[in-house]
Design a protein around this motif. Structure first.
Motif, PDB file in Angstrom:
ATOM      1  N   TYR A 184       0.401  -1.478   0.797  1.00 43.98           N
ATOM      2  CA  TYR A 184      -0.619   0.331  -0.091  1.00 43.98           C
ATOM      3  C   TYR A 184       1.181   1.764   0.147  1.00 43.98           C
ATOM      4  CZ  TYR A 184      -4.007  -2.896   1.332  1.00 43.98           C
ATOM      5  OH  TYR A 184      -5.115  -4.374   1.384  1.00 43.98           O
ATOM      6  N   VAL A 185       0.213   2.127  -1.031  1.00 43.54           N
ATOM      7  CA  VAL A 185       0.869   3.308  -0.416  1.00 43.54           C
ATOM      8  C   VAL A 185      -0.084   4.344   0.112  1.00 43.54           C
ATOM      9  CG1 VAL A 185       2.019   5.413  -2.237  1.00 43.54           C
ATOM     10  CG2 VAL A 185       2.556   2.787  -2.653  1.00 43.54           C
ATOM     11  N   VAL A 211      -3.794   3.767  -1.216  1.00 46.31           N
ATOM     12  CA  VAL A 211      -3.121   2.853  -2.706  1.00 46.31           C
ATOM     13  C   VAL A 211      -3.015   1.869  -2.931  1.00 46.31           C
ATOM     14  CG1 VAL A 211      -3.313   3.166  -5.165  1.00 46.31           C
ATOM     15  CG2 VAL A 211      -4.203   5.475  -3.761  1.00 46.31           C
ATOM     16  N   TYR A 212      -3.657   0.947  -3.214  1.00 50.72           N
ATOM     17  CA  TYR A 212      -3.310  -1.376  -3.366  1.00 50.72           C
ATOM     18  C   TYR A 212      -2.318  -0.366  -4.534  1.00 50.72           C
ATOM     19  CZ  TYR A 212      -3.560  -5.573  -3.466  1.00 50.72           C
ATOM     20  OH  TYR A 212      -2.775  -6.265  -3.866  1.00 50.72           O
ATOM     21  N   VAL A 213      -1.148  -1.190  -4.250  1.00 50.44           N
ATOM     22  CA  VAL A 213      -0.185  -1.202  -5.505  1.00 50.44           C
ATOM     23  C   VAL A 213       0.275  -2.960  -5.424  1.00 50.44           C
ATOM     24  CG1 VAL A 213       1.619  -0.294  -6.619  1.00 50.44           C
ATOM     25  CG2 VAL A 213       0.450   0.592  -5.017  1.00 50.44           C
ATOM     26  N   LEU A 234      -5.804   6.508 -10.978  1.00 52.26           N
ATOM     27  CA  LEU A 234      -5.919   6.966  -9.843  1.00 52.26           C
ATOM     28  C   LEU A 234      -7.646   7.880 -10.858  1.00 52.26           C
ATOM     29  CD1 LEU A 234      -4.652   7.488  -6.531  1.00 52.26           C
ATOM     30  CD2 LEU A 234      -6.052   5.576  -7.780  1.00 52.26           C
ATOM     31  N   PRO A 235      -7.871   7.506 -10.613  1.00 47.95           N
ATOM     32  CA  PRO A 235      -9.279   8.692 -11.313  1.00 47.95           C
ATOM     33  C   PRO A 235      -9.220  10.395 -11.871  1.00 47.95           C
ATOM     34  CG  PRO A 235     -10.501   7.533 -10.274  1.00 47.95           C
ATOM     35  CD  PRO A 235      -9.526   7.159  -9.610  1.00 47.95           C
ATOM     36  N   GLU A 236      -9.038  10.328 -10.589  1.00 39.88           N
ATOM     37  CA  GLU A 236      -7.946  12.131 -10.847  1.00 39.88           C
ATOM     38  C   GLU A 236      -7.204  12.631 -10.619  1.00 39.88           C
ATOM     39  OE1 GLU A 236      -7.481  10.195  -6.897  1.00 39.88           O
ATOM     40  OE2 GLU A 236      -9.358   9.582  -7.740  1.00 39.88           O
ATOM     41  N   MET A 237      -6.047  11.713 -11.230  1.00 42.51           N
ATOM     42  CA  MET A 237      -4.408  11.539 -11.811  1.00 42.51           C
ATOM     43  C   MET A 237      -5.013  12.491 -13.162  1.00 42.51           C
ATOM     44  SD  MET A 237      -2.640   9.124 -10.460  1.00 42.51           S
ATOM     45  CE  MET A 237      -0.813   9.469 -10.109  1.00 42.51           C
ATOM     46  N   SER A 238      -3.729  13.186 -13.901  1.00 42.71           N
ATOM     47  CA  SER A 238      -3.936  13.479 -15.005  1.00 42.71           C
ATOM     48  C   SER A 238      -2.966  13.207 -15.849  1.00 42.71           C
ATOM     49  CB  SER A 238      -3.101  15.155 -14.796  1.00 42.71           C
ATOM     50  OG  SER A 238      -1.782  15.456 -14.358  1.00 42.71           O
TER      51      SER A 238
END
Length: 65
Positions: free
Chosen positions: A6-7, A15-17, A37-41
């Motif tokens: 996890y990070v 966030v699970y990696v 992630l959905p909010e990442m550009s």
């Protein structure tokens, strides 16, 4: 071997990696799945990928000592 990796982001989101280590002959392979992630550009994701690549290179260097 499955590792529960996890990070925590700068926004305090955990966030699970997924990370796996698989034997390969006399060595092994490390497989990591990096989700965007959905909010990442695109730029944020590219920067995240660079950081992961650095971490994996460091892991390789340590294991090959």
């Amino acid at each position: 071997m499955r590792l529960y990796h996890y990070v925590t982001t700068a926004q305090e989101v955990e966030v699970y990696v997924p990370l796996r280590v698989i034997s390969n002959g006399s060595g092994s392979e490390v497989l990591l799945t990096l989700f965007r992630l959905p909010e990442m550009s695109e730029e944020q994701y590219a920067e995240d990928l660079k950081l992961v690549e650095q971490d994996l290179r460091t892991l390789k260097d340590i294991l090959e000592e």
